[in-house]
Design a protein around this motif. Structure first.
Motif, short mmCIF file in Angstrom:
data_model
loop_
_atom_site.label_atom_id
_atom_site.label_comp_id
_atom_site.label_asym_id
_atom_site.label_seq_id
_atom_site.Cartn_x
_atom_site.Cartn_y
_atom_site.Cartn_z
N VAL A 54 0.84 -1.20 0.00
CA VAL A 54 0.00 0.00 0.00
C VAL A 54 0.88 1.25 0.00
O VAL A 54 2.08 1.19 0.27
CB VAL A 54 -0.93 0.03 1.24
CG1 VAL A 54 -1.86 -1.18 1.24
CG2 VAL A 54 -0.12 0.08 2.54
N GLU A 55 0.25 2.37 -0.32
CA GLU A 55 0.98 3.64 -0.31
C GLU A 55 1.31 4.05 1.13
O GLU A 55 0.56 3.74 2.06
CB GLU A 55 0.14 4.73 -0.98
CG GLU A 55 -0.07 4.49 -2.47
CD GLU A 55 -0.86 5.64 -3.10
OE1 GLU A 55 -1.49 6.40 -2.34
OE2 GLU A 55 -0.83 5.78 -4.34
N ILE A 56 2.44 4.74 1.27
CA ILE A 56 2.83 5.25 2.58
C ILE A 56 2.88 6.78 2.51
O ILE A 56 2.76 7.37 1.43
CB ILE A 56 4.20 4.70 3.03
CG1 ILE A 56 5.32 5.26 2.15
CG2 ILE A 56 4.19 3.17 3.02
CD1 ILE A 56 6.71 4.94 2.65
N GLN A 57 3.04 7.41 3.67
CA GLN A 57 3.15 8.86 3.71
C GLN A 57 4.62 9.26 3.70
O GLN A 57 5.43 8.71 4.45
CB GLN A 57 2.49 9.41 4.98
CG GLN A 57 0.99 9.16 5.02
CD GLN A 57 0.40 9.51 6.38
OE1 GLN A 57 1.11 9.72 7.34
NE2 GLN A 57 -0.94 9.54 6.46
N GLY A 58 4.96 10.23 2.83
CA GLY A 58 6.34 10.69 2.75
C GLY A 58 6.52 11.68 1.63
O GLY A 58 5.57 12.04 0.93
N ASP A 59 7.75 12.13 1.48
CA ASP A 59 8.11 13.05 0.40
C ASP A 59 8.63 12.21 -0.76
O ASP A 59 9.74 11.67 -0.72
CB ASP A 59 9.17 14.03 0.89
CG ASP A 59 9.45 15.13 -0.12
OD1 ASP A 59 9.39 14.86 -1.33
OD2 ASP A 59 9.75 16.27 0.32
N LEU A 66 14.58 12.46 8.71
CA LEU A 66 13.43 13.37 8.65
C LEU A 66 12.12 12.60 8.46
O LEU A 66 11.06 13.07 8.88
CB LEU A 66 13.61 14.37 7.51
CG LEU A 66 14.69 15.45 7.72
CD1 LEU A 66 14.88 16.27 6.45
CD2 LEU A 66 14.32 16.36 8.89
N HIS A 67 12.21 11.42 7.87
CA HIS A 67 11.04 10.55 7.72
C HIS A 67 10.83 9.65 8.94
O HIS A 67 10.04 8.71 8.88
CB HIS A 67 11.19 9.66 6.47
CG HIS A 67 10.86 10.37 5.18
ND1 HIS A 67 11.75 11.19 4.54
CD2 HIS A 67 9.71 10.38 4.44
CE1 HIS A 67 11.19 11.67 3.44
NE2 HIS A 67 9.95 11.19 3.36
N LYS A 68 11.54 9.96 10.05
CA LYS A 68 11.46 9.17 11.28
C LYS A 68 11.88 7.73 11.06
O LYS A 68 11.39 6.80 11.72
CB LYS A 68 10.04 9.20 11.86
CG LYS A 68 9.51 10.58 12.16
CD LYS A 68 10.37 11.31 13.15
CE LYS A 68 9.86 12.71 13.45
NZ LYS A 68 10.74 13.45 14.36
N GLY A 69 12.79 7.54 10.08
CA GLY A 69 13.27 6.20 9.78
C GLY A 69 14.71 6.02 10.21
O GLY A 69 15.32 6.87 10.85
#
Length: 475
Positions: free
Chosen positions: A357-362, A444-447
């Protein structure tokens, strides 16, 4: 701002010395006080024992009382005890030597006993005529219900005072010695504090003058806050020196990276200006100019991204990202470059593609990261090798990994590869900031980005992303 080290040393010594001096003075005062109470208490107890011997006796006559008291004192002869028998006119009839002096006295203890006041008070006073310090107590001599005279017991405190004076002098001298020792110790203590600070000051001056290749001496440091500060400062100096060298190498590398495409562009621009150039040469030259221009644009974009990261100005444009399509698009985009080196470049989905599925991010920033990782993998993989982009997804996280069987990374450099400006081989093309920028974008993506590699075996770089980034940022 000037650091007044001598002033600091002086303050440390002063306050330390004042604290010890007050402590010693209080101790001496309390010691003298309790010693005085101890010796005077012994004298009081002794006088009270004499009073107890006759206070309950009611004599038949004043003469009998005198004889009885003198007999008692002859039996219990004590040369330190003075005794006087005084009539009600305050005249001394008998003293401890048995002499009738006829001296008329006027002491508070005598007056108190003659008035018949209940209780016998002990008095301490100085006799100016003899310069004696005396403690005395007087007991009324009763005949029937009438007070006919007083028996007065006294003890000279001169010897006690002499002992007290000698002890006081001894204590005072001892206090001076203690203060001297404490003063010397305070100097040593102050030096132990000031010396590391002086070293820090010298080091800071050296750093201010651009001398970063310095090392602080840790031999005499204590395991305390100042020791930690010195060690931290020493570590900072080494890191500054390391960063300076990395920046110098980075500038040298970037200069080379800029010079190479500019040289190609300049050379082919001059070549294309010649008359009679063939169509094949024209196409070749324009292609090279286009490729080198793209290379320059990529380098400039990396430098701009680095500048934004350094000043915390990168902002994510968060939206929905089709990660499966992103992985395939990057592989397709870099497929030509992989085929030029005869490298197999492919995509693997550890989760069924239709279930991803799609995730949230830039999207653009994540594309930048993935392109950078795949380009590096291709650059450091020999002909005939492979590069695999893997994608897996769980309920909370999505994980990308880029694996190759290239030249790998030395074990001691694994922790430094993600640092800004670091390149294991500065002879290779590249700015040395691509991985550092990629790592910051993932943060920045909390990864989190994890790098695993063995020299000669290949490299695997994995980064994990939160599926719901907005919720992660809100936390």
């Amino acid at each position: 701002m000037t650091l007044h080290l001598e002033g600091l040393r002086r303050r440390v010594v002063k306050y330390y010395f004042i604290m010890i001096a007050i402590t010693v003075a209080l101790f001496e005062v309390l010691f003298v006080f309790y010693m005085k109470e101890y010796y005077h208490g012994i004298a009081r107890t002794y006088l009270e024992q004499q009073v107890d011997n006759i206070s309950a006796v009611n004599f038949t006559s004043f003469e009998d009382a005198i004889n009885d008291i003198l007999e008692r004192e002859n039996v219990n002869k004590d040369i330190n005890l003075g005794i006087q028998i005084i009539n009600k006119n305050k005249e001394v009839l008998v003293d401890q030597y048995g002499i009738k002096t006829g001296e008329k006295i006027n002491y508070d203890d005598v007056n108190n006993a003659l008035m018949g006041n209940e209780g016998y008070n002990i008095f301490t006073y100085n006799i100016l005529r003899t310069k004696d310090h005396v403690m005395s107590i007087s007991v009324p001599i009763k005949v029937g219900n009438s007070i006919e005279g007083v028996v007065r017991y006294s003890i000279s405190l001169n010897e006690v005072d002499s002992v007290m004076i000698r002890m006081g002098i001894g204590i005072f001298i001892g206090g001076i010695l203690i203060l001297l020792i404490c003063f010397l110790l305070s100097l040593r203590f102050a030096d132990s504090l000031i010396k590391p600070i002086q070293d820090l000051k010298k080091t800071a001056n050296q750093l201010a003058q651009g001398n970063y290749n310095i090392t602080l001496s840790n031999e005499k440091l204590h395991d305390d806050e100042i020791g930690d500060l010195v060690r931290t400062f020493d570590h900072m100096a080494r890191e500054i020196d390391k960063t300076r060298k990395l920046k110098e190498e980075f500038i040298s590398s970037v200069s080379h990276e800029l010079r190479t495409p500019l040289t190609s562009i300049k050379g082919w621009s001059e070549t294309l200006s010649y008359e009679g150039i063939s169509k094949e040469e024209l196409d070749l030259g324009l292609g090279i100019i286009q490729d080198e221009t793209e290379r320059l644009i990529t380098l400039v974009e990396e430098l701009l991204d680095f500048s934004r990261l350094a000043s915390d100005r990168i902002r994510l444009q968060i939206g929905n990202v089709n990660v499966a399509k992103l992985a395939k698009d990057v592989v397709n985009q870099l497929g030509v470059k992989a085929r030029e080196k005869n490298i197999t470049l492919l995509t693997e989905f550890n989760t069924k593609e239709r279930e991803i599925v799609e995730i949230q991010g830039d999207k653009n920033r994540l594309r930048q990261v993935l392109i950078n990782l795949v380009q590096n993998a291709i650059k450091f993989t020999d002909e005939g090798g492979y590069v695999v982009v893997r994608l897996s997804q769980g309920e909370e996280y999505t994980t990308f990994s880029v694996t190759d069987n290239g030249i790998g990374i030395e074990k001691q450099n694994l922790d430094r590869v993600l640092e800004k400006f670091f390149q294991e081989d500065y002879n290779k093309s590249g700015s040395g900031i691509g991985l550092a920028i990629s790592n910051e974008i993932i943060k920045l993506h909390k990864g989190k980005m994890i790098l695993e590699s063995e020299k000669g075996e290949g490299t695997n770089i994995t980064f994990t992303l939160k599926n719901n980034l907005i919720d992660a940022i809100a936390e």
